[in-house]
Design a protein around this motif. Structure first.
Motif, PDB file in Angstrom:
ATOM      1  N   ARG A 110      -9.927  -0.466  -2.664  1.00  0.00           N
ATOM      2  CA  ARG A 110      -9.447  -1.821  -2.430  1.00  0.00           C
ATOM      3  C   ARG A 110     -10.270  -2.501  -1.333  1.00  0.00           C
ATOM      4  NH1 ARG A 110      -7.231  -5.136  -5.498  1.00  0.00           N
ATOM      5  NH2 ARG A 110      -5.070  -4.444  -5.639  1.00  0.00           N
ATOM      6  N   GLU A 130      -6.925  -8.746 -11.963  1.00  0.00           N
ATOM      7  CA  GLU A 130      -7.741  -7.973 -11.049  1.00  0.00           C
ATOM      8  C   GLU A 130      -9.207  -8.275 -11.332  1.00  0.00           C
ATOM      9  OE1 GLU A 130      -6.817  -5.530  -8.671  1.00  0.00           O
ATOM     10  OE2 GLU A 130      -4.800  -6.332  -8.919  1.00  0.00           O
ATOM     11  N   GLU A 139       0.824  -1.207   0.000  1.00  0.00           N
ATOM     12  CA  GLU A 139       0.000   0.000   0.000  1.00  0.00           C
ATOM     13  C   GLU A 139       0.860   1.259   0.000  1.00  0.00           C
ATOM     14  OE1 GLU A 139      -3.981  -0.932   2.432  1.00  0.00           O
ATOM     15  OE2 GLU A 139      -2.162  -1.532   3.478  1.00  0.00           O
TER      16      GLU A 139
END
Length: 227
Positions: A170, A154, A73
């Motif tokens: 997310r 994804e 992140e």
């Protein structure tokens, strides 16, 4: 924007690792070298981002699994908001999910914590010059994961533009996957993230939605038209 260092200027480095002994050791190790200047050290991902914004270093030496925000992140945030900062991952984790997630997020180099001082300093110098350095174990994992990574993708999840409860995209994506009955390993495999990272995301989802468990989180997702 971070100014490129002049040949005589030391490389300005931020170190981020949640283990105090490791963090302090890296600060000492690099601080003794004349061509490195440690401008900050952080015990978690959020403070790492704050230090980068404050000092605009040339590079960050970043652990992968930390409190608040993990290394993946942090990497995404740095690529989005501080693209000139070279990111070198230094971690004990060398599974294919961790390696692929970090490199896809934008990390320039990836080493394990058994790397020597010479390997770490070489990776930092190379990363600031735009070159990638991968440890031998990382190269092996990456090669072995090539076939699996080629099929990873994804998930195509529709999400509203404005998300409820302060959820990140997310987190909302993972919440939708939970509502669809996917387990933590399912989600980790589909997003090419580690199980540790998925657990961290789910803990934040529970906190933001006020959900004590997955059933309540699914109810929240339905009540807010996410599924």
């Amino acid at each position: 924007m971070t100014n490129a260092p002049t040949p005589s200027a030391p490389l300005r480095i931020v170190v981020a690792d949640d283990q105090a002994t490791v963090r302090e050791g890296l600060v000492l190790l690099l601080g003794l070298l004349p061509d490195f200047e440690i401008v900050g050290s952080a015990p978690d991902g959020r403070e790492a981002l704050e230090l980068v914004a404050m000092h605009e270093p040339d590079a960050i030496l970043l652990d992968l699994h930390m409190p608040e925000l993990d290394g993946v992140e942090v990497t995404r945030e740095l690529v989005a908001h501080h693209p000139d900062v070279a990111i070198v991952i230094l971690t004990t984790y060398v599974d294919d999910a961790s390696v692929l997630a970090a490199l896809r997020a934008g990390a320039r180099s990836y080493l394990t914590k058994d790397a020597s001082r010479e390997e770490i300093t070489h990776a930092l110098r190379s990363a600031t010059a735009g070159l990638a350095v991968l440890g031998p174990d990382v190269q092996s994992v990456l090669l072995n994961a090539t076939d699996r990574a080629g099929t990873a993708h994804e998930p195509e999840t529709w999400l509203p533009e404005t998300l409820p409860g302060g959820l990140t995209r997310r987190e909302a994506e993972i919440l939708v996957m939970i509502a669809r009955g996917k387990t933590n390993p399912d989600i980790a495999r589909e997003l090419v993230l580690s199980n540790h990272t998925i657990k961290s995301h789910i803990n934040r989802i529970f906190a933001k939605t006020g959900s004590p468990d997955r059933v309540a989180a699914v109810r929240y997702a339905r009540d807010h038209n996410l599924v």
